[in-house]
Scaffold this active site. Structure first.
Site, short mmCIF file in Angstrom:
data_model
loop_
_atom_site.label_atom_id
_atom_site.label_comp_id
_atom_site.label_asym_id
_atom_site.label_seq_id
_atom_site.Cartn_x
_atom_site.Cartn_y
_atom_site.Cartn_z
N ARG A 46 0.80 -1.22 0.00
CA ARG A 46 0.00 0.00 0.00
C ARG A 46 0.83 1.28 0.00
O ARG A 46 0.59 2.18 -0.80
CB ARG A 46 -0.93 0.04 1.23
CG ARG A 46 -2.20 -0.73 1.08
CD ARG A 46 -2.62 -1.31 2.41
NE ARG A 46 -1.65 -2.31 2.79
CZ ARG A 46 -1.73 -3.59 2.40
NH1 ARG A 46 -2.75 -4.00 1.71
NH2 ARG A 46 -0.78 -4.46 2.72
N THR A 47 1.80 1.36 0.91
CA THR A 47 2.52 2.65 1.06
C THR A 47 3.28 2.98 -0.22
O THR A 47 3.16 4.08 -0.76
CB THR A 47 3.46 2.57 2.28
OG1 THR A 47 2.71 2.07 3.38
CG2 THR A 47 4.03 3.92 2.63
N LYS A 74 26.89 -4.08 -3.21
CA LYS A 74 28.37 -4.03 -3.26
C LYS A 74 28.96 -3.45 -1.98
O LYS A 74 30.16 -3.31 -1.86
CB LYS A 74 28.81 -3.14 -4.44
CG LYS A 74 28.37 -3.61 -5.80
CD LYS A 74 28.78 -2.58 -6.86
CE LYS A 74 27.93 -2.72 -8.10
NZ LYS A 74 27.90 -1.48 -8.89
N ARG A 95 11.09 3.70 3.38
CA ARG A 95 10.72 2.73 4.42
C ARG A 95 11.97 1.93 4.72
O ARG A 95 12.69 1.51 3.81
CB ARG A 95 9.61 1.79 3.96
CG ARG A 95 9.40 0.65 4.97
CD ARG A 95 8.20 -0.18 4.68
NE ARG A 95 6.97 0.54 4.96
CZ ARG A 95 5.77 -0.03 4.92
NH1 ARG A 95 5.64 -1.31 4.61
NH2 ARG A 95 4.69 0.67 5.19
N HIS A 123 4.87 5.71 11.50
CA HIS A 123 4.32 5.59 10.15
C HIS A 123 3.30 6.73 10.01
O HIS A 123 2.09 6.50 9.97
CB HIS A 123 3.66 4.21 10.02
CG HIS A 123 3.35 3.78 8.62
ND1 HIS A 123 3.54 4.59 7.52
CD2 HIS A 123 2.85 2.61 8.14
CE1 HIS A 123 3.17 3.93 6.42
NE2 HIS A 123 2.75 2.73 6.77
N1 CP Z 1 -0.43 -0.14 5.80
C1 CP Z 1 0.77 -0.37 5.25
O1 CP Z 1 1.77 0.28 5.60
O2 CP Z 1 0.78 -1.33 4.28
P1 CP Z 1 2.06 -1.80 3.47
O3 CP Z 1 3.00 -2.46 4.48
O4 CP Z 1 1.57 -2.77 2.44
O5 CP Z 1 2.72 -0.58 2.87
#
Ligand code: CP
Length: 295
Positions: A46-47, A74, A95, A123
Site C-alpha cells: 500500500r505505502t 556491493k 521505508r 508511520h
Molecule cells: N499499511 C501499510 O503500511 O501497508 P504496506 O506495508 O503494504 O505498505
C-alpha cells in the site's frame, strides 16, 4: 518540508492536508512537475504503490529504488545511497527496518523526505490516512470513542496513530493481550500533552465504540507459539462482536490483515478498511503537495 513523525505536525497542518485531500476527491488534482523516488528497504504494498499512484496521478515521474539490485549489494552505505537519491529526485519516500533511519535520511537530504515506516518507530502518513478515513466516515473526529484492538505493543502504526488521535480529542480504549499494551512512554506523553482519556481492557468489549481499529497479533515476536495461537484466537474480530456494538460502528485496519478479522466482517457494512486503503491516494497527493511546497 520533511514528514518523519506525527510530532512534526500541528493540528492546523493536519486540517490543511485533510481539506486538500477532500478537494482532491471532489474536484481532482492539479498537474505538477517533479520526480519522486520510492526507497523501500522493507516490503510494502500500500505505502509504496499508493505514493507511486499519487505522484503519477499528479503528472510527476517516479524512480523506484530497489535495494536488492542497487549498489548496496556491493557494500555502499545507507548515507551515500540517500545522498545519491537526493541528487536524482525532488522528494524521497523511505521505508526502512531501522528506527530513526527516516530522520537520518532527512538530515542527509536537501529535498523533502517522507517516512513510509521506520522500524517499530513511526508511520505518520498511515496515521493521517486513518484519521482522514474516520472523519470522512463519521463526519467528525472530536469526542468519538475509538477502540484500538490487538497487538498494540508491536505495531509501528500505533506510535503515530495514538499521537494523532490524541491531538484530535478522542476517547481511547486500548484492548490488547496482557504484555502487548502500547509503549508506556507514549501513553504518558499523550496523557500529559493532550489530557486524553484512556481506558485499558484485556478482553474484547466494543459496547461504546464508534470506531474499532484492529491490528495484527505479531506471532513472530512470541517465544511461545502456543501462547501466540491462543491470543490470536481471542483477539480475532468476529461478526458476533459487532452485533453487541453500536449499529453504526466502523472497523478499520491499516492492512495487511492475516486472520485477525473474520471473512464475515469483511462483507459487513461495518468494514471500512478497503475504503481506508483507497483514501491513501488523495491523502498522499495532499502530503506530496505539502511536503514539496506546492501551492
Ligand atoms: N499499511 C501499510 O503500511 O501497508 P504496506 O506495508 O503494504 O505498505
Amino acid at each position: 518540508m520533511d514528514m518523519i513523525s506525527m510530532r512534526d505536525l500541528d493540528k492546523k497542518t493536519i486540517e490543511t492536508i485533510f481539506e486538500r485531500a477532500e478537494n482532491i476527491e471532489k474536484f481532482g488534482y492539479k498537474e505538477r512537475k517533479g520526480i519522486i523516488t520510492t526507497a523501500f528497504f522493507e516490503t510494502s504494498t500500500r505505502t509504496k504503490l499508493s505514493f507511486q499512484s499519487a505522484a503519477k496521478h499528479m503528472g510527476m515521474k517516479v524512480i523506484d529504488f530497489v535495494p536488492e539490485t542497487s549498489s548496496l549489494v556491493k557494500g555502499e552505505s545507507f548515507s551515500d545511497t540517500i545522498r545519491m537519491l537526493d541528487n536524482y529526485a525532488d522528494a524521497i519516500i523511505i521505508r526502512h527496518p531501522k528506527d530513526g533511519s527516516a530522520r537520518l535520511a532527512a538530515k542527509l537530504a536537501k529535498h523533502p523526505v517522507i517516512n513510509g515506516g521506520d522500524g517499530a518507530n513511526e508511520h505518520p502518513t498511515q496515521a493521517l490516512i486513518d484519521i482522514y478515513t474516520i472523519k470522512k466516515e463519521k463526519g467528525k473526529i472530536t469526542g468519538l470513542n475509538i477502540s484500538l484492538f490487538g497487538d498494540l505493543g508491536h505495531a509501528r502504526t500505533m506510535h503515530s496513530l495514538l499521537y494523532g488521535l490524541a491531538m484530535s480529542d478522542v476517547n481511547l480504549t486500548l484492548i490488547s493481550p496482557k504484555g502487548l499494551e502500547p509503549n508506556a512512554e507514549i501513553i504518558d506523553e499523550i496523557k500529559k500533552e493532550f489530557k486524553t482519556e484512556i481506558v485499558q481492557k484485556y478482553e474484547p468489549d466494543f459496547t461504546d465504540a464508534d470506531v474499532i481499529y484492529v491490528v495484527r497479533v505479531q506471532e513472530e515476536r512470541f517465544a511461545d507459539k502456543y501462547e501466540a495461537k491462543k491470543i490470536k484466537e481471542q483477539f480475532k474480530l468476529e461478526l458476533s462482536d459487532l452485533k453487541k456494538a453500536k449499529s453504526n460502528v466502523i472497523v478499520l485496519h491499516p492492512l495487511p490483515k492475516i486472520d485477525e478479522i473474520s471473512a464475515e466482517v469483511d462483507k459487513s457494512k461495518h468494514a471500512k478498511y478497503f475504503e481506508q486503503a483507497a483514501n491513501a491516494v488523495p491523502v498522499r497527493i495532499a502530503i506530496l503537495e505539502y511536503c514539496m511546497g506546492m501551492e
